[in-house]
Design a protein around this motif. Sequence first.
Motif, PDB file in Angstrom:
ATOM      1  N   GLU A 165     -34.558   2.005 -37.453  1.00 33.69           N
ATOM      2  CA  GLU A 165     -34.547   1.069 -38.579  1.00 33.69           C
ATOM      3  C   GLU A 165     -34.436  -0.379 -38.108  1.00 33.69           C
ATOM      4  N   VAL A 166     -33.803  -0.594 -36.959  1.00 38.87           N
ATOM      5  CA  VAL A 166     -33.701  -1.951 -36.400  1.00 38.87           C
ATOM      6  C   VAL A 166     -34.995  -2.320 -35.687  1.00 38.87           C
ATOM      7  N   LEU A 167     -35.521  -1.401 -34.902  1.00 34.17           N
ATOM      8  CA  LEU A 167     -36.760  -1.660 -34.163  1.00 34.17           C
ATOM      9  C   LEU A 167     -37.929  -1.937 -35.094  1.00 34.17           C
ATOM     10  N   ASP A 168     -37.901  -1.346 -36.287  1.00 32.13           N
ATOM     11  CA  ASP A 168     -38.985  -1.562 -37.249  1.00 32.13           C
ATOM     12  C   ASP A 168     -39.138  -3.034 -37.625  1.00 32.13           C
ATOM     13  N   ASN A 169     -38.063  -3.792 -37.490  1.00 33.99           N
ATOM     14  CA  ASN A 169     -38.091  -5.204 -37.867  1.00 33.99           C
ATOM     15  C   ASN A 169     -38.165  -6.138 -36.657  1.00 33.99           C
ATOM     16  N   MET A 170     -38.509  -5.567 -35.507  1.00 33.80           N
ATOM     17  CA  MET A 170     -38.617  -6.371 -34.284  1.00 33.80           C
ATOM     18  C   MET A 170     -40.048  -6.393 -33.775  1.00 33.80           C
ATOM     19  N   ASP A 171     -40.345  -7.350 -32.915  1.00 34.71           N
ATOM     20  CA  ASP A 171     -41.647  -7.415 -32.262  1.00 34.71           C
ATOM     21  C   ASP A 171     -41.625  -6.451 -31.085  1.00 34.71           C
ATOM     22  N   ARG A 172     -42.197  -5.266 -31.290  1.00 39.57           N
ATOM     23  CA  ARG A 172     -42.117  -4.230 -30.256  1.00 39.57           C
ATOM     24  C   ARG A 172     -42.986  -4.538 -29.047  1.00 39.57           C
ATOM     25  N   THR A 173     -43.877  -5.503 -29.167  1.00 35.08           N
ATOM     26  CA  THR A 173     -44.673  -5.898 -28.002  1.00 35.08           C
ATOM     27  C   THR A 173     -43.825  -6.674 -27.002  1.00 35.08           C
ATOM     28  N   LYS A 174     -42.609  -7.059 -27.427  1.00 37.76           N
ATOM     29  CA  LYS A 174     -41.704  -7.785 -26.533  1.00 37.76           C
ATOM     30  C   LYS A 174     -40.557  -6.907 -26.045  1.00 37.76           C
ATOM     31  N   ILE A 175     -40.716  -5.591 -26.235  1.00 37.46           N
ATOM     32  CA  ILE A 175     -39.715  -4.638 -25.755  1.00 37.46           C
ATOM     33  C   ILE A 175     -40.414  -3.654 -24.826  1.00 37.46           C
ATOM     34  N   GLY A 176     -40.012  -3.631 -23.564  1.00 37.20           N
ATOM     35  CA  GLY A 176     -40.682  -2.799 -22.574  1.00 37.20           C
ATOM     36  C   GLY A 176     -39.812  -1.662 -22.068  1.00 37.20           C
ATOM     37  N   VAL A 177     -40.438  -0.767 -21.310  1.00 44.59           N
ATOM     38  CA  VAL A 177     -39.737   0.380 -20.731  1.00 44.59           C
ATOM     39  C   VAL A 177     -40.087   0.475 -19.256  1.00 44.59           C
ATOM     40  N   LEU A 178     -39.059   0.588 -18.426  1.00 45.54           N
ATOM     41  CA  LEU A 178     -39.260   0.694 -16.985  1.00 45.54           C
ATOM     42  C   LEU A 178     -38.240   1.677 -16.418  1.00 45.54           C
ATOM     43  N   VAL A 179     -38.563   2.959 -16.524  1.00 52.89           N
ATOM     44  CA  VAL A 179     -37.697   4.015 -16.010  1.00 52.89           C
ATOM     45  C   VAL A 179     -38.422   4.702 -14.869  1.00 52.89           C
ATOM     46  N   GLY A 180     -37.865   4.645 -13.679  1.00 51.65           N
ATOM     47  CA  GLY A 180     -38.524   5.196 -12.502  1.00 51.65           C
ATOM     48  C   GLY A 180     -37.986   6.553 -12.100  1.00 51.65           C
ATOM     49  N   SER A 181     -38.667   7.163 -11.148  1.00 53.07           N
ATOM     50  CA  SER A 181     -38.246   8.454 -10.604  1.00 53.07           C
ATOM     51  C   SER A 181     -38.723   8.567  -9.159  1.00 53.07           C
ATOM     52  N   GLY A 182     -37.849   9.006  -8.299  1.00 54.40           N
ATOM     53  CA  GLY A 182     -38.244   9.193  -6.915  1.00 54.40           C
ATOM     54  C   GLY A 182     -39.129  10.406  -6.732  1.00 54.40           C
ATOM     55  N   MET A 183     -38.858  11.472  -7.474  1.00 50.90           N
ATOM     56  CA  MET A 183     -39.568  12.735  -7.299  1.00 50.90           C
ATOM     57  C   MET A 183     -40.528  13.052  -8.436  1.00 50.90           C
ATOM     58  N   GLY A 184     -40.289  12.518  -9.619  1.00 54.84           N
ATOM     59  CA  GLY A 184     -41.138  12.838 -10.754  1.00 54.84           C
ATOM     60  C   GLY A 184     -40.886  14.247 -11.263  1.00 54.84           C
ATOM     61  N   GLY A 185     -41.886  14.810 -11.940  1.00 57.49           N
ATOM     62  CA  GLY A 185     -41.747  16.148 -12.515  1.00 57.49           C
ATOM     63  C   GLY A 185     -41.953  17.224 -11.463  1.00 57.49           C
ATOM     64  N   LEU A 186     -40.945  17.447 -10.656  1.00 55.43           N
ATOM     65  CA  LEU A 186     -41.081  18.370  -9.521  1.00 55.43           C
ATOM     66  C   LEU A 186     -41.265  19.811  -9.967  1.00 55.43           C
ATOM     67  N   THR A 187     -40.609  20.200 -11.054  1.00 54.04           N
ATOM     68  CA  THR A 187     -40.784  21.567 -11.565  1.00 54.04           C
ATOM     69  C   THR A 187     -42.209  21.774 -12.070  1.00 54.04           C
ATOM     70  N   ALA A 188     -42.729  20.790 -12.805  1.00 51.83           N
ATOM     71  CA  ALA A 188     -44.105  20.877 -13.313  1.00 51.83           C
ATOM     72  C   ALA A 188     -45.098  20.941 -12.160  1.00 51.83           C
ATOM     73  N   PHE A 189     -44.853  20.147 -11.136  1.00 46.46           N
ATOM     74  CA  PHE A 189     -45.748  20.137  -9.977  1.00 46.46           C
ATOM     75  C   PHE A 189     -45.700  21.469  -9.244  1.00 46.46           C
ATOM     76  N   THR A 190     -44.499  21.985  -9.027  1.00 50.52           N
ATOM     77  CA  THR A 190     -44.342  23.262  -8.331  1.00 50.52           C
ATOM     78  C   THR A 190     -45.003  24.401  -9.097  1.00 50.52           C
ATOM     79  N   SER A 191     -44.819  24.415 -10.422  1.00 53.27           N
ATOM     80  CA  SER A 191     -45.418  25.477 -11.250  1.00 53.27           C
ATOM     81  C   SER A 191     -46.934  25.397 -11.215  1.00 53.27           C
ATOM     82  N   GLY A 192     -47.485  24.181 -11.207  1.00 50.47           N
ATOM     83  CA  GLY A 192     -48.934  24.020 -11.146  1.00 50.47           C
ATOM     84  C   GLY A 192     -49.515  24.540  -9.843  1.00 50.47           C
ATOM     85  N   VAL A 193     -48.844  24.251  -8.754  1.00 46.03           N
ATOM     86  CA  VAL A 193     -49.309  24.727  -7.443  1.00 46.03           C
ATOM     87  C   VAL A 193     -49.224  26.243  -7.379  1.00 46.03           C
TER      88      VAL A 193
END
Length: 429
Positions: A165-193
């Motif tokens: 409800e708060v974000l709806d009234n904000m300029d979302r183009t000025k809100i970013g996301v930067l969440v990193g991972s050293g390994m990523g989706g290791l379970t997904a990768f292992t299952s695919g292989v």
Amino acid sequence: MAVIGGSSCSSVLALRVRELGENGSSIFQLNGLRGVESRRVGDSWMVRSNAKSKQIRAVAASTTAAPKREKDPKKRVVITGMGLVSVFGNDIDTFYDRLLAGESGISLIDRFDASSFSVRFGGQIRNFSSKGYIDGKNDRRLDDCWRYCLVAGRKALEDANLGPEVLDNMDRTKIGVLVGSGMGGLTAFTSGVESLLLKGYKKITPFFIPYSITNMGSALLAIDTGLMGPNYSISTACATANYCFYSAANHIRRGEADIMVAGGTEAAIIATGIGGFIACRALSQKNDEPQKASRPWDKNRDGFVMGEGSGVLIMESLEHAMKRGANIIAEYLGGAITCDAHHMTDPRSDGLGVSSCITKSLEDAGVSPEEVNYVNAHATSTLAGDLAEVNAVKKVFKDTSEIKMNGTKAINDWTCPWGSWWIGSYCNH
């Protein structure tokens, strides 16, 4: 008071107590991880809490004039929210209280049969629930790495009073996301292989690539919340989240974002992850006492302990935070990144990569070495890593008699050839 934290790779960030003038002393107390009430006491400020949880008090050096610091509220970066997923659950204050009580989140692994492994313990999360944060269909598909990220990210936004409800009234183009991972989706990768090798390529799920790549945490969180600002991930092993905080702060400083959702996420406690790190000879093998296995600076240290989870901060320009009346938990002062250019896993023995990064971080933050009284070290419990880091700290901080060093870990950690350090302070505006 300034606190400094980082990883043996070299990246540093900085946090600080509310600035009170060049020679003003500051006292703060925290309820869990946040101050509740502040008042002026002479030339100092006091932050008080009436809650039951254990409190911490730190006093800033009052005799040292600090270098010039950023004054522009558009470029000053503050922390206004926190969220996590950990072995101690998903509540910030509970997590902090259990750390203060000296509890260990390390236990024997039971997610897979590790009985034949030379390392059979880690920081495995149990009884994790994403109820209320991820719909059932997606929850069943997602790698744990991204499940942890979504819950930690959403909880951080809630903590910062940035619900839908708060974000709806904000300029979302000025809100970013930067969440990193050293390994990523290791379970997904292992299952695919495994599907490829056992059943052929036609049996590979279409989610194999999307849920393996390291940028998916930031992407999914943005899709879930509609945040349209800067969005990508950074993968620098143990220094990943520090790099994310550093880069997120710079987006705000440059005016590219008002708010950044930044942090790290990992879920590598599977046979592939543990087996791979055993092969690197990086893990402690103290299977007889897993809760005491991580022993930074101890003469009997023999490696680090693998863990999993996610930690996310809401970083915001001071101007934006004050306009919306946000609760300010801390202020980011500055950071730096360097490279040892030495070895894939071992740091330089003289600690030059780390010490130069700390020095650059202090300069960026406008903090003198004499102002720092707390260092949250990388502290990998490896023979080479701990020694190099101590050498670096002694090189930068000539008098270490009043500096407290800690090696508390919340997510997973391993030695790497890069690094990040940060400096900052706790505050209450």
